[in-house]
Design an enzyme around this catalytic site. Structure first.
Site, mmCIF file in Angstrom:
data_model
loop_
_atom_site.group_PDB
_atom_site.id
_atom_site.type_symbol
_atom_site.label_atom_id
_atom_site.label_comp_id
_atom_site.label_asym_id
_atom_site.label_seq_id
_atom_site.Cartn_x
_atom_site.Cartn_y
_atom_site.Cartn_z
ATOM 1 N N ARG A 83 0.884 -1.169 0.000
ATOM 2 C CA ARG A 83 0.000 0.000 0.000
ATOM 3 C C ARG A 83 0.918 1.214 0.000
ATOM 4 O O ARG A 83 1.724 1.357 0.920
ATOM 5 C CB ARG A 83 -0.898 -0.029 1.238
ATOM 6 C CG ARG A 83 -1.920 1.087 1.378
ATOM 7 C CD ARG A 83 -3.241 0.882 0.645
ATOM 8 N NE ARG A 83 -4.091 -0.239 0.953
ATOM 9 C CZ ARG A 83 -5.213 -0.180 1.703
ATOM 10 N NH1 ARG A 83 -5.568 0.925 2.291
ATOM 11 N NH2 ARG A 83 -5.968 -1.244 1.852
ATOM 12 N N SER A 180 -8.380 0.618 -1.203
ATOM 13 C CA SER A 180 -9.577 0.792 -0.379
ATOM 14 C C SER A 180 -9.974 2.265 -0.267
ATOM 15 O O SER A 180 -10.248 2.908 -1.257
ATOM 16 C CB SER A 180 -9.342 0.153 0.985
ATOM 17 O OG SER A 180 -10.520 0.178 1.726
ATOM 18 N N ASP A 337 -17.479 1.778 1.274
ATOM 19 C CA ASP A 337 -16.231 2.484 0.972
ATOM 20 C C ASP A 337 -15.866 2.165 -0.488
ATOM 21 O O ASP A 337 -16.547 1.377 -1.132
ATOM 22 C CB ASP A 337 -15.143 2.154 2.007
ATOM 23 C CG ASP A 337 -14.599 0.748 1.881
ATOM 24 O OD1 ASP A 337 -15.289 -0.098 1.281
ATOM 25 O OD2 ASP A 337 -13.491 0.487 2.375
ATOM 26 N N ASP A 339 -13.862 0.381 -2.254
ATOM 27 C CA ASP A 339 -13.728 -0.990 -2.781
ATOM 28 C C ASP A 339 -14.803 -1.910 -2.198
ATOM 29 O O ASP A 339 -14.743 -3.135 -2.354
ATOM 30 C CB ASP A 339 -12.322 -1.552 -2.543
ATOM 31 C CG ASP A 339 -12.010 -1.764 -1.070
ATOM 32 O OD1 ASP A 339 -12.529 -0.994 -0.230
ATOM 33 O OD2 ASP A 339 -11.250 -2.698 -0.756
ATOM 34 N N ASP A 341 -15.703 -3.103 0.588
ATOM 35 C CA ASP A 341 -15.549 -4.182 1.573
ATOM 36 C C ASP A 341 -16.052 -3.756 2.956
ATOM 37 O O ASP A 341 -16.171 -4.577 3.852
ATOM 38 C CB ASP A 341 -14.112 -4.741 1.619
ATOM 39 C CG ASP A 341 -13.077 -3.733 2.072
ATOM 40 O OD1 ASP A 341 -13.410 -2.526 2.197
ATOM 41 O OD2 ASP A 341 -11.926 -4.149 2.293
ATOM 42 N N ARG A 342 -16.341 -2.457 3.123
ATOM 43 C CA ARG A 342 -16.875 -2.005 4.402
ATOM 44 C C ARG A 342 -18.147 -1.198 4.155
ATOM 45 O O ARG A 342 -18.437 -0.793 3.031
ATOM 46 C CB ARG A 342 -15.847 -1.151 5.139
ATOM 47 C CG ARG A 342 -14.546 -1.918 5.408
ATOM 48 C CD ARG A 342 -13.601 -1.116 6.257
ATOM 49 N NE ARG A 342 -13.410 0.205 5.685
ATOM 50 C CZ ARG A 342 -13.166 1.290 6.402
ATOM 51 N NH1 ARG A 342 -13.101 1.224 7.709
ATOM 52 N NH2 ARG A 342 -13.008 2.455 5.814
ATOM 53 N N THR A 413 -7.015 -7.408 15.730
ATOM 54 C CA THR A 413 -7.757 -6.693 14.702
ATOM 55 C C THR A 413 -7.350 -7.176 13.308
ATOM 56 O O THR A 413 -6.203 -7.537 13.077
ATOM 57 C CB THR A 413 -7.492 -5.179 14.769
ATOM 58 O OG1 THR A 413 -6.088 -4.971 14.698
ATOM 59 C CG2 THR A 413 -8.014 -4.595 16.056
ATOM 60 N N GLU A 437 -15.572 -6.477 12.890
ATOM 61 C CA GLU A 437 -14.758 -5.589 13.720
ATOM 62 C C GLU A 437 -15.358 -4.190 13.714
ATOM 63 O O GLU A 437 -16.046 -3.800 12.776
ATOM 64 C CB GLU A 437 -13.280 -5.597 13.318
ATOM 65 C CG GLU A 437 -12.955 -5.110 11.948
ATOM 66 C CD GLU A 437 -11.442 -5.176 11.667
ATOM 67 O OE1 GLU A 437 -10.666 -5.604 12.531
ATOM 68 O OE2 GLU A 437 -11.048 -4.775 10.563
ATOM 69 N N LYS A 451 -13.956 -9.124 5.084
ATOM 70 C CA LYS A 451 -15.081 -8.213 5.235
ATOM 71 C C LYS A 451 -15.735 -8.012 3.875
ATOM 72 O O LYS A 451 -15.069 -7.995 2.847
ATOM 73 C CB LYS A 451 -14.640 -6.897 5.856
ATOM 74 C CG LYS A 451 -13.391 -6.278 5.274
ATOM 75 C CD LYS A 451 -12.977 -5.114 6.169
ATOM 76 C CE LYS A 451 -11.832 -4.309 5.583
ATOM 77 N NZ LYS A 451 -10.507 -4.877 5.857
#
Ligand SMILES: *[C@@H]1O[C@H](CO)[C@@H](O)[C@H](O)[C@H]1NC(C)=O
Ligand SMILES: *[C@@H]1O[C@H](CO)[C@@H](O)[C@H](O)[C@H]1NC(C)=O
Length: 618
Positions: A83, A180, A337, A339, A341-342, A413, A437, A451
């Site tokens: 990243r 993300s 978000d 991408d 995934d959340r 986490t 989470e 996620k």
């Protein structure tokens, strides 16, 4: 000769100075030339005009410092993959560093799977950021050049589509090119293992080693991604339909939309990939009343309407969503978000917009999934079910699981831990039905062992519509869950701290060479678990159950009054975070007031923001 020695004798300082100056001159020259040599080498291998131009400019300006920044170190590959900012050089995300990473991954997979890797293959997907598609294509070509099959999403997809394809197609690994919710100039490279979860140790180290050993860019034959038989196009094959079938399999029995009572729901993709797929998922799952935030539902790598494309930022990033909801008469907002995934959830309850915390949505989903499981399977044995959340998520899930006779597990986490805990216990006969989470990530089965913001969006919509049939909103349901299972009241926040020395000093002061504090303000401390130095005085051998890591700070206090306090540093941001939770069966107001006092005591006694010059908390 004699006179030279005399000269040196009489002018020791000057001579020594000259020697040092010459030596350091040589060192700087050597260093400079080595950095410039790196730049020259780069210009020979780089085929991208933009990154080439960046390097040429630095060279022509004699910008040694700038060159050092991008050639002086390599971006590191860890369990989260890569990243970094996009740009030229070995410290950034670009075509060269991505190719090197893909090459290393190929070699590591060959080590691990031997010849089987060619048939097992890998899944590759990408998000809608600049260069994501190019990075994915480069990777696909490198895999195919080594005769490894590639299941390829040729258009931007949600991140969870990659782990889904891995578990369904039983591939050896997967790659998702995404950063993300990071700023628009960043990109990333997420790597999944054959069980569909993000890689864990020792694969990170192994892949990293193979990257280092394969830095020279391979000469590979031309590969046409559209025609090469090793490339299986998951978009053309409509593989996403399998995903909707999976969502349907999780549908509550007899679920049907009800035009009279269904909620009107505003949806935003935050300029990312979610909308196209969420829309199809809604069709498949009979969710009717969706109002898209028009300015934000088409992918746009510039993220033009938000400062940070992160729905967790709250009010700022969801301003347009709230406006859309007001205009169209919606009272529920779902925000993926970029991408997907959340997911963030905002509800208008009693006339006021309320951001549901990740902990709130987590417990609501746990309740919803369990109720549906029980309805569709009368003989279900709860003691064989498993729910998982993390150390800094609310203890509410644990209390819920205990009351329902369900096995509960706590992890560090990150979904790499949550998913792998699920797999470990499925091997022992448990069925993992939920993991979450607090940072708005939810996993509703190990079919997508990560996620998944799309399945969560569908589940939340269905749950909200179901409850609306009884005249109840999510906020009301949440308060009933609290009444039944206990009130869990928490405060999570952070301080900025850009100085690593201050961070160490704050935590070392608490550690006090092993003489940990007995009190936090007036509150007696019962147990201390320090996962940085691997100490837990609630265990007879003083060793914590959770894995320890020296590379980050994390201390948890259990107070006499039952309050749980965790202080930790963030792996990716310059923050000291705190998570403080107090629970009880009776009067939530009383619990809240104790919590407030503990928060104050923690800040004053352990963090001392004034004394330590910490940045303002959120
Ligand atoms: C850069 O350095 C070279 C040689 O050291 C010199 O000839 C050139 O003029 C310098 N260029 C700039 C822009 O300073
Ligand atoms: C994305 O690419 C376009 C076209 O090359 C460019 O104009 C834009 O500045 C880039 N944006 C980012 C955030 O990299």
């Amino acid at each position: 000769m004699q006179s030279i020695f005399n000269y040196i004798k009489n002018n020791k300082k000057t001579v020594a100075g000259a020697v040092v100056a010459i030596a350091s001159g040589i060192a700087i020259y050597k260093y400079k030339t080595s950095i410039y040599r790196e730049a020259e080498k780069w210009l020979k291998i780089d085929k991208n005009e933009e990154t080439k131009k960046e390097v040429k400019e630095l060279v022509s300006k004699n910008d040694t410092k700038g060159l050092k920044k991008i050639f002086g170190q390599r971006l590191s590959f860890g369990t989260a993959g890569l990243r970094a900012r996009m740009g030229a050089g070995y410290s950034q995300m670009n075509e060269i560093t991505v190719a090197q990473t893909a090459q290393g991954l190929v070699r590591y997979l060959e080590e691990q799977f031997k010849d089987k890797i060619r048939e097992l293959g890998v899944v590759i997907g990408f998000d809608a950021r600049n260069n994501s598609q190019t990075f994915a294509e480069i990777s696909a070509r490198i895999f195919a050049s080594q005769k490894i099959k590639v299941f390829y999403y040729s258009e931007p997809v949600p991140t969870p589509f990659v782990p889904f394809a891995i578990t369904q197609l039983k591939t050896a690994a997967g790659v998702m090119v995404t950063a993300s919710h990071n700023p628009k100039n960043d990109n990333g490279y997420k790597v999944y293992w054959d069980n569909g979860a993000q890689i864990i140790s020792p694969h990170d180290v192994g892949i990293s080693r193979c990257i280092e050993a394969n830095l020279d860019i391979w000469e590979i034959e031309q590969i046409d991604l559209k025609k090469n038989p090793l490339i299986v196009n998951l978009i053309e094959n409509q593989f996403d339909h399998k995903y909707y079938e999976y969502l349907q399999s999780q549908l509550p029995t007899n679920y049907k939309s009800n035009p009279q009572t269904d909620r009107k729901i505003t949806y935003t993709a935050m300029h990312g990939v979610g909308y196209r797929w969420f829309k199809k998922a809604c069709q498949a799952c009979d969710i009717q009343k969706i109002e898209p935030v028009k300015e934000q539902v088409e992918p746009d790598p510039e993220f033009p309407t938000v400062e940070y494309p992160n729905p967790e930022e709250g009010k700022e990033s969801l301003k347009l969503a709230i406006e859309t909801a007001e205009r169209t008469g919606c009272d529920l907002i779902l925000a993926n978000d970029p991408d997907a995934d959340r997911i963030a959830v905002v509800e208008k309850s009693h006339g006021k917009w309320k951001f549901l915390h990740g902990n709130d949505v987590g417990i609501l989903l746990a309740w919803w999934l369990l109720m549906n499981l029980k309805k569709s399977n009368k003989d279900i044995d709860p003691s064989k079910l498993l729910m998982v959340s993390t150390v800094v998520s609310s203890g509410m899930l644990s209390a819920f699981a205990q009351a329902e006779g369900i096995r509960y597990e706590e992890t560090l986490t990150g979904f790499k831990w949550i998913a792998n805990k699920g797999f470990d216990l499925e091997k022992k006969g448990f069925h993992c039905v939920f993991g979450f989470e607090e940072s708005i990530g939810y996993m509703s089965s190990l079919i997508v062992p990560d996620k998944d913001g799309i399945s969560a969006a569908v589940l939340i919509s269905q749950m909200a519509n179901y409850l609306a049939g009884f005249g109840m909103d999510l906020t009301e349901k949440l308060s009933r869950i609290h009444q039944k299972y206990g009130h869990f009241i928490f405060e999570n926040s952070y301080f900025f701290c850009y100085d690593p020395v201050t961070i160490s000093s704050i935590f070392n002061k608490i550690r006090n060479d092993g003489n940990y504090p007995k009190f936090c303000g007036d509150f007696p401390i019962k147990f201390i678990r320090d996962l940085t130095v691997c100490y837990d005085n609630s265990k007879p051998d003083l060793v914590p159950i959770l894995p320890c890591s020296k590379s980050s700070q994390m201390i948890t206090f259990t107070l006499d009054n039952g309050c749980i306090v965790t202080l930790r540093t963030s792996g990716t941001e310059p923050k000291i975070k705190y998570y403080i939770e107090m629970s009880g069966k009776d009067d939530p107001e009383k619990i809240r007031s104790i919590l407030d006092n503990v928060v104050k005591a923690v800040i004053e006694n352990f963090l001392d923001p004034k004394g330590n010059n910490l940045g303002e908390r959120k």
